[in-house]
Design a protein around this motif. Structure first.
Motif, PDB file in Angstrom:
ATOM      1  N   UNK A  95       0.834  -1.203   0.000  1.00 50.35           N
ATOM      2  CA  UNK A  95       0.000   0.000   0.000  1.00 50.35           C
ATOM      3  C   UNK A  95       0.870   1.255   0.000  1.00 50.35           C
ATOM      4  N   UNK A  96       1.924   1.257   0.818  1.00 49.40           N
ATOM      5  CA  UNK A  96       2.773   2.446   0.947  1.00 49.40           C
ATOM      6  C   UNK A  96       3.918   2.475  -0.054  1.00 49.40           C
ATOM      7  N   UNK A  97       4.033   1.412  -0.856  1.00 50.49           N
ATOM      8  CA  UNK A  97       5.096   1.311  -1.862  1.00 50.49           C
ATOM      9  C   UNK A  97       6.478   1.477  -1.234  1.00 50.49           C
ATOM     10  N   UNK A  98       6.739   0.649  -0.253  1.00 49.81           N
ATOM     11  CA  UNK A  98       8.042   0.654   0.404  1.00 49.81           C
ATOM     12  C   UNK A  98       8.416  -0.784   0.739  1.00 49.81           C
ATOM     13  N   UNK A  99       9.593  -0.969   1.292  1.00 46.46           N
ATOM     14  CA  UNK A  99      10.037  -2.325   1.619  1.00 46.46           C
ATOM     15  C   UNK A  99       9.419  -2.785   2.938  1.00 46.46           C
ATOM     16  N   UNK A 100       9.465  -4.098   3.162  1.00 49.21           N
ATOM     17  CA  UNK A 100       8.947  -4.627   4.430  1.00 49.21           C
ATOM     18  C   UNK A 100       9.815  -4.157   5.585  1.00 49.21           C
ATOM     19  N   UNK A 101      11.097  -3.971   5.341  1.00 49.21           N
ATOM     20  CA  UNK A 101      11.984  -3.448   6.384  1.00 49.21           C
ATOM     21  C   UNK A 101      11.589  -2.050   6.817  1.00 49.21           C
ATOM     22  N   UNK A 102      11.177  -1.229   5.850  1.00 48.64           N
ATOM     23  CA  UNK A 102      10.710   0.120   6.177  1.00 48.64           C
ATOM     24  C   UNK A 102       9.439   0.058   7.011  1.00 48.64           C
ATOM     25  N   UNK A 103       8.542  -0.845   6.665  1.00 44.93           N
ATOM     26  CA  UNK A 103       7.309  -1.001   7.437  1.00 44.93           C
ATOM     27  C   UNK A 103       7.649  -1.402   8.875  1.00 44.93           C
ATOM     28  N   UNK A 104       8.554  -2.349   9.033  1.00 44.63           N
ATOM     29  CA  UNK A 104       8.932  -2.807  10.381  1.00 44.63           C
ATOM     30  C   UNK A 104       9.572  -1.679  11.185  1.00 44.63           C
ATOM     31  N   UNK A 105      10.508  -0.954  10.567  1.00 43.05           N
ATOM     32  CA  UNK A 105      11.192   0.111  11.310  1.00 43.05           C
ATOM     33  C   UNK A 105      10.248   1.270  11.621  1.00 43.05           C
ATOM     34  N   UNK A 106       9.413   1.664  10.646  1.00 46.39           N
ATOM     35  CA  UNK A 106       8.470   2.749  10.892  1.00 46.39           C
ATOM     36  C   UNK A 106       7.421   2.336  11.930  1.00 46.39           C
ATOM     37  N   UNK A 107       7.007   1.068  11.884  1.00 47.20           N
ATOM     38  CA  UNK A 107       6.055   0.573  12.881  1.00 47.20           C
ATOM     39  C   UNK A 107       6.662   0.571  14.281  1.00 47.20           C
ATOM     40  N   UNK A 108       7.907   0.111  14.385  1.00 49.80           N
ATOM     41  CA  UNK A 108       8.574   0.088  15.694  1.00 49.80           C
ATOM     42  C   UNK A 108       8.763   1.506  16.226  1.00 49.80           C
ATOM     43  N   UNK A 109       9.213   2.412  15.366  1.00 45.70           N
ATOM     44  CA  UNK A 109       9.385   3.813  15.792  1.00 45.70           C
ATOM     45  C   UNK A 109       8.046   4.440  16.161  1.00 45.70           C
ATOM     46  N   UNK A 110       7.030   4.147  15.366  1.00 45.88           N
ATOM     47  CA  UNK A 110       5.711   4.703  15.645  1.00 45.88           C
ATOM     48  C   UNK A 110       5.159   4.231  16.977  1.00 45.88           C
TER      49      UNK A 110
END
Length: 183
Positions: free
Chosen positions: A136-151
């Protein structure tokens, strides 16, 4: 567009409008902006409706809503028109319910950076997988994990700061008890 396609489009919009408005609201914290973003997404979807078999419309609309809200924040007029202020309700008295209430979470969620907010809402409120959020966000799964953890880390800190000395436990992640969704 043919009349049968238009009827299908109307049926899709009617079935999904409320859920997409809630999603957009969680991403931006403003019902009016959420409504505008959903309407913009539906306009773009109308143009893509003829590709019905090759597009997952739910993902397409969520991605469009997210992009509209992120792009909107970059516009100069938006930065000039931003409203501020405290809610008119007084804070709860000591001895009030010990759960983290929904309004407190919504306020903390609104204070997250846009990309983190989008990841947290899609991942923990909408209950999408990491791969679905990345698509959906057109990014890597690593970005999702890091942004989720930071969020989530930022969300915990905001919730802890908003309730000093009240003894309210801050959730490790969104749970069914706090917002009604599963992680």
């Amino acid at each position: 567009m043919r009349s049968d396609q238009e009827a299908e489009f109307r049926q899709y919009v009617t079935a999904r409008a409320d859920r997409l408005r809630r999603f957009a609201y969680l991403c931006c914290g403003d019902w009016h902006r959420a409504e505008d973003a959903v309407q913009t997404a539906f306009i773009k979807l109308y143009g893509a409706w003829h590709r019905k078999n090759s597009v997952n419309f739910d993902r397409y609309v969520r991605r469009t809503i997210t992009n509209v809200l992120i792009d909107e924040g970059r516009l100069a007029w938006f930065r000039r028109v931003r409203s501020v202020g405290e809610p008119p309700e007084p804070p709860p008295a000591d001895g009030a319910d010990r759960k983290v209430d929904r309004l407190t979470i919504m306020d903390a969620l609104a204070r997250l950076p846009k990309r983190q907010r989008a990841v947290v809402v899609l991942r923990y409120w909408e209950d999408h997988s990491i791969e679905q959020v990345a698509e959906v966000l057109r990014c890597s799964t690593g970005t999702v994990k890091s942004q989720g953890a930071r969020g989530l880390r930022t969300l915990r800190a905001l919730l802890a700061d908003s309730m000093p000395g009240r003894g309210i436990p801050v959730p490790d992640a969104f749970t069914e008890q706090t917002i009604g969704a599963t992680s």
